[in-house]
Design an enzyme around this catalytic site. Structure first.
Site, PDB file in Angstrom:
ATOM      1  N   ASP A 279     -97.056  10.282  23.786  1.00  0.00           N
ATOM      2  CA  ASP A 279     -97.097  10.392  25.258  1.00  0.00           C
ATOM      3  C   ASP A 279     -95.647  10.375  25.736  1.00  0.00           C
ATOM      4  O   ASP A 279     -95.235   9.483  26.438  1.00  0.00           O
ATOM      5  CB  ASP A 279     -97.922   9.267  25.882  1.00  0.00           C
ATOM      6  CG  ASP A 279     -97.416   7.868  25.530  1.00  0.00           C
ATOM      7  OD1 ASP A 279     -96.723   7.714  24.503  1.00  0.00           O
ATOM      8  OD2 ASP A 279     -97.709   6.927  26.284  1.00  0.00           O
TER       9      ASP A 279
ATOM     10  N   ASP B 260     -89.104   5.923  24.223  1.00  0.00           N
ATOM     11  CA  ASP B 260     -89.219   5.489  22.828  1.00  0.00           C
ATOM     12  C   ASP B 260     -89.939   6.518  21.968  1.00  0.00           C
ATOM     13  O   ASP B 260     -89.688   6.610  20.764  1.00  0.00           O
ATOM     14  CB  ASP B 260     -89.841   4.097  22.711  1.00  0.00           C
ATOM     15  CG  ASP B 260     -91.212   3.981  23.319  1.00  0.00           C
ATOM     16  OD1 ASP B 260     -91.523   4.724  24.270  1.00  0.00           O
ATOM     17  OD2 ASP B 260     -91.991   3.106  22.872  1.00  0.00           O
TER      18      ASP B 260
ATOM     19  N   ASN C  63    -100.491   0.760  24.845  1.00  0.00           N
ATOM     20  CA  ASN C  63    -101.225   1.857  24.226  1.00  0.00           C
ATOM     21  C   ASN C  63    -102.695   1.524  23.991  1.00  0.00           C
ATOM     22  O   ASN C  63    -103.550   2.402  24.076  1.00  0.00           O
ATOM     23  CB  ASN C  63    -100.560   2.263  22.911  1.00  0.00           C
ATOM     24  CG  ASN C  63     -99.245   2.972  23.130  1.00  0.00           C
ATOM     25  OD1 ASN C  63     -98.988   3.505  24.209  1.00  0.00           O
ATOM     26  ND2 ASN C  63     -98.388   2.961  22.112  1.00  0.00           N
TER      27      ASN C  63
ATOM     28  N   HIS D 224     -89.989   0.815  20.195  1.00  0.00           N
ATOM     29  CA  HIS D 224     -91.336   0.566  19.672  1.00  0.00           C
ATOM     30  C   HIS D 224     -91.830   1.685  18.751  1.00  0.00           C
ATOM     31  O   HIS D 224     -92.226   1.448  17.600  1.00  0.00           O
ATOM     32  CB  HIS D 224     -92.332   0.421  20.825  1.00  0.00           C
ATOM     33  CG  HIS D 224     -92.045  -0.675  21.782  1.00  0.00           C
ATOM     34  ND1 HIS D 224     -92.388  -1.992  21.541  1.00  0.00           N
ATOM     35  CD2 HIS D 224     -91.468  -0.656  23.013  1.00  0.00           C
ATOM     36  CE1 HIS D 224     -92.034  -2.731  22.578  1.00  0.00           C
ATOM     37  NE2 HIS D 224     -91.473  -1.948  23.478  1.00  0.00           N
ATOM     38  N   ASP D 225     -91.867   2.902  19.291  1.00  0.00           N
ATOM     39  CA  ASP D 225     -92.527   3.997  18.587  1.00  0.00           C
ATOM     40  C   ASP D 225     -91.792   4.413  17.320  1.00  0.00           C
ATOM     41  O   ASP D 225     -92.412   4.801  16.322  1.00  0.00           O
ATOM     42  CB  ASP D 225     -92.686   5.194  19.520  1.00  0.00           C
ATOM     43  CG  ASP D 225     -93.609   4.901  20.697  1.00  0.00           C
ATOM     44  OD1 ASP D 225     -94.319   3.876  20.663  1.00  0.00           O
ATOM     45  OD2 ASP D 225     -93.622   5.693  21.658  1.00  0.00           O
TER      46      ASP D 225
ATOM     47  N   ASN E  43     -97.679  -6.381  27.298  1.00  0.00           N
ATOM     48  CA  ASN E  43     -96.707  -5.801  28.227  1.00  0.00           C
ATOM     49  C   ASN E  43     -97.369  -5.009  29.356  1.00  0.00           C
ATOM     50  O   ASN E  43     -96.717  -4.696  30.348  1.00  0.00           O
ATOM     51  CB  ASN E  43     -95.675  -4.927  27.496  1.00  0.00           C
ATOM     52  CG  ASN E  43     -96.299  -3.789  26.703  1.00  0.00           C
ATOM     53  OD1 ASN E  43     -97.505  -3.575  26.736  1.00  0.00           O
ATOM     54  ND2 ASN E  43     -95.468  -3.064  25.986  1.00  0.00           N
TER      55      ASN E  43
ATOM     56  N   GLU F  52    -101.301  -4.861  25.116  1.00  0.00           N
ATOM     57  CA  GLU F  52    -100.209  -3.917  24.882  1.00  0.00           C
ATOM     58  C   GLU F  52    -100.603  -2.562  25.456  1.00  0.00           C
ATOM     59  O   GLU F  52    -101.763  -2.161  25.397  1.00  0.00           O
ATOM     60  CB  GLU F  52     -99.939  -3.827  23.376  1.00  0.00           C
ATOM     61  CG  GLU F  52     -98.847  -2.866  22.977  1.00  0.00           C
ATOM     62  CD  GLU F  52     -99.335  -1.438  22.905  1.00  0.00           C
ATOM     63  OE1 GLU F  52     -98.529  -0.526  23.198  1.00  0.00           O
ATOM     64  OE2 GLU F  52    -100.526  -1.210  22.557  1.00  0.00           O
TER      65      GLU F  52
END
Length: 314
Positions: free
Chosen positions: A10, A14, A166, A239-240, A158, A164
């Site tokens: 998406d 990140d 996602n 993160h990603d 978050n 989280e």
């Protein structure tokens, strides 16, 4: 042989780092599929094309996908990634067009075409993956592995107190992923929040003249503005890219298997990935059992950051 990937994203800041990491580490990316999440799917699709072009992957097809979650209204995160998803840095966008707009169908097609060869990496909400599972119940047997950036097992969320982003953006799709009979690794906030980009790495990115590093430094400024009050230093969390790193080199970490589920009911816990962390709990079944996932125990962040800098030319 290079690791063969389908990257479902998406694309915000990140995600861009994740794409650059995959390209820099020699992954063979068969396709990028795009979902809603950080930004609307149309914006994420444009950003994905832009970052792939910068990374030297201009032949990788991009397929737009789900424009909203399965069972709740669309919510996006421009406050995190900027209105354009790339930190409002004035990036020139790609003139390429997406290859299609049925991402879940493309995931299934590629998995059937290359059974046992592809690692599926999802770094956005899991709607496209959930739809692919509904289209092809045998998808778990067709892919080599599954790595998800998602969840916050035993730590604050978050997107909500415990959720989280996602997982929280589409809990029903996330539950489909958890319930599938595949060895699925969730790289969650319990891991990623331990890995702000170190000051020395940031200095190297800032000083580099490589176009990838210049692009990264520009789009990271908005992201670091958001993270600085939380982290207590000017940095941000990739993160990603951490999830992509483990897809390419699982030996960067050690893991544990846990029984898990996603809260899909109404209320403040909706979108929480719940894992059984009790030290006295009976050992879970094999990783490919329904309702069993893997999470990271320990990760070699030093090697990760060295490879990230290499991938950015910094």
């Amino acid at each position: 042989m290079p690791t063969e990937l389908i990257l479902d994203c998406d694309t915000g800041v990140d995600d861009a780092l994740a794409i650059l990491y995959a390209a820099g580490q020699g992954a063979r990316v068969h396709a990028c599929t795009v979902t809603h999440g950080n930004v609307p799917v149309e914006v994420g699709t444009r950003n994905t094309l832009t970052v792939l072009d910068l990374a030297g992957l201009s032949t990788v097809p991009v397929h737009a996908g789900a424009s909203r979650p399965m069972a709740q209204p669309l919510q996006t995160s421009e406050h995190v990634h900027g209105r354009d998803g790339l930190g409002d840095a004035g990036v020139s966008t790609s003139s390429r067009q997406p290859a299609g707009d049925l991402a879940a169908v493309e995931i299934v097609r590629l998995a059937r075409e290359r059974p046992g060869k592809l690692t599926l990496v999802a770094v956005g909400p899991l709607t496209n993956i959930g739809l692919a599972l509904l289209l092809e119940p045998d998808l778990p047997a067709l892919v080599r592995g599954v790595v998800i950036m998602g969840g916050a097992v035993g730590v604050p969320g978050n997107a909500s107190q415990l959720g989280e982003a996602n997982v929280w953006h589409d809990p029903e799709a996330a539950q489909l992923v958890v319930d599938s009979r595949w060895d699925v690794l969730f790289v969650g906030l319990e891991t990623t929040m331990q890995a702000p980009i170190p000051p020395e790495a940031l200095r190297r990115i800032e000083a580099s003249t490589d176009p990838r590093a210049r692009f990264t430094w520009a789009i990271m400024q908005h992201y670091m503005d958001l993270y600085e009050p939380t982290l207590g230093l000017r940095s941000c969390i990739p993160h990603d890219a951490l999830a992509v790193a483990l897809a390419l080199d699982p030996d960067l970490a050690t893991y544990r298997c846990i029984e898990a589920y996603v809260e899909t009911g109404p209320g403040r816990t909706r979108g929480t990935l719940v894992g059984d962390l009790r030290p006295f709990a009976p050992p879970p079944a094999e990783p490919s059992t329904r309702g069993v996932i893997r999470i990271v125990d320990r990760m070699d962040f030093n090697t990760f950051f060295a490879r990230l800098l290499e991938s950015l030319g910094a």
